[in-house]
Design a protein around this motif. Structure first.
Motif, short mmCIF file in Angstrom:
data_model
loop_
_atom_site.label_atom_id
_atom_site.label_comp_id
_atom_site.label_asym_id
_atom_site.label_seq_id
_atom_site.Cartn_x
_atom_site.Cartn_y
_atom_site.Cartn_z
N HIS A 166 -24.61 56.26 -53.73
CA HIS A 166 -23.58 55.53 -53.01
C HIS A 166 -22.83 54.67 -53.99
O HIS A 166 -23.42 54.11 -54.92
CB HIS A 166 -24.19 54.64 -51.91
N ASP A 167 -21.54 54.52 -53.78
CA ASP A 167 -20.75 53.62 -54.59
C ASP A 167 -20.84 52.23 -53.96
O ASP A 167 -20.16 51.93 -52.97
CB ASP A 167 -19.30 54.10 -54.65
N LEU A 168 -21.70 51.41 -54.52
CA LEU A 168 -21.97 50.09 -53.96
C LEU A 168 -20.71 49.23 -53.91
O LEU A 168 -20.50 48.50 -52.94
CB LEU A 168 -23.07 49.39 -54.76
N ARG A 169 -19.87 49.33 -54.92
CA ARG A 169 -18.65 48.52 -54.94
C ARG A 169 -17.77 48.83 -53.73
O ARG A 169 -17.29 47.92 -53.06
CB ARG A 169 -17.88 48.76 -56.23
N SER A 170 -17.58 50.11 -53.43
CA SER A 170 -16.72 50.46 -52.29
C SER A 170 -17.38 50.06 -50.97
O SER A 170 -16.68 49.65 -50.04
CB SER A 170 -16.38 51.95 -52.31
N ILE A 171 -18.67 50.15 -50.90
CA ILE A 171 -19.37 49.71 -49.67
C ILE A 171 -19.18 48.22 -49.47
O ILE A 171 -18.86 47.77 -48.37
CB ILE A 171 -20.87 50.07 -49.74
N LEU A 172 -19.33 47.44 -50.52
CA LEU A 172 -19.17 45.99 -50.42
C LEU A 172 -17.74 45.61 -50.08
O LEU A 172 -17.49 44.69 -49.29
CB LEU A 172 -19.61 45.30 -51.71
N GLU A 187 -15.70 47.42 -48.37
CA GLU A 187 -15.53 47.78 -46.96
C GLU A 187 -16.15 46.70 -46.05
O GLU A 187 -15.57 46.32 -45.04
CB GLU A 187 -16.18 49.14 -46.71
N VAL A 188 -17.30 46.19 -46.45
CA VAL A 188 -17.97 45.15 -45.66
C VAL A 188 -17.15 43.88 -45.65
O VAL A 188 -17.06 43.19 -44.63
CB VAL A 188 -19.39 44.89 -46.22
N GLU A 189 -16.51 43.55 -46.77
CA GLU A 189 -15.70 42.35 -46.85
C GLU A 189 -14.54 42.37 -45.86
O GLU A 189 -14.11 41.32 -45.38
CB GLU A 189 -15.14 42.16 -48.26
N THR A 190 -14.05 43.54 -45.53
CA THR A 190 -12.92 43.64 -44.62
C THR A 190 -13.35 43.48 -43.16
O THR A 190 -12.49 43.32 -42.30
CB THR A 190 -12.19 44.99 -44.78
N LEU A 191 -14.63 43.51 -42.88
CA LEU A 191 -15.09 43.39 -41.49
C LEU A 191 -14.95 41.98 -40.96
O LEU A 191 -14.97 41.01 -41.54
CB LEU A 191 -16.56 43.83 -41.37
#
Length: 75
Positions: A63-69, A71-75
């Motif tokens: 998993h690309d942790l940077r893109s997951i994080l 994405e979470v920041e936008t929630l």
């Protein structure tokens, strides 16, 4: 964060026991807190292990942790 909080409780409870080795009530309450915290950490680790596997075959995937994080920041 999720693991550090229960670890802080374990650490503080162990310190209380060390400072009050003859106080049965302090020891009992501290041990209960340690047990609850360890159970919480265990549940978190189990959840992380399940998350890290695919639904089929239990194979690990990257998993690309940077893109997951991000994405979470936008929630």
């Amino acid at each position: 964060h999720e693991i550090n909080n229960p670890l802080a409780i374990v650490s503080a409870s162990a310190s209380l026991i060390a400072r009050n080795p003859d106080d049965g009530q302090v020891i009992s309450k501290s041990v209960q807190k340690i047990e609850r915290s360890v159970e919480r950490i265990s549940r978190i680790v189990t959840s992380l292990r399940k998350f890290s596997r695919t639904a089929e075959g239990g194979k690990k995937i990257r998993h690309d942790l940077r893109s997951i994080l991000q994405e979470v920041e936008t929630l």
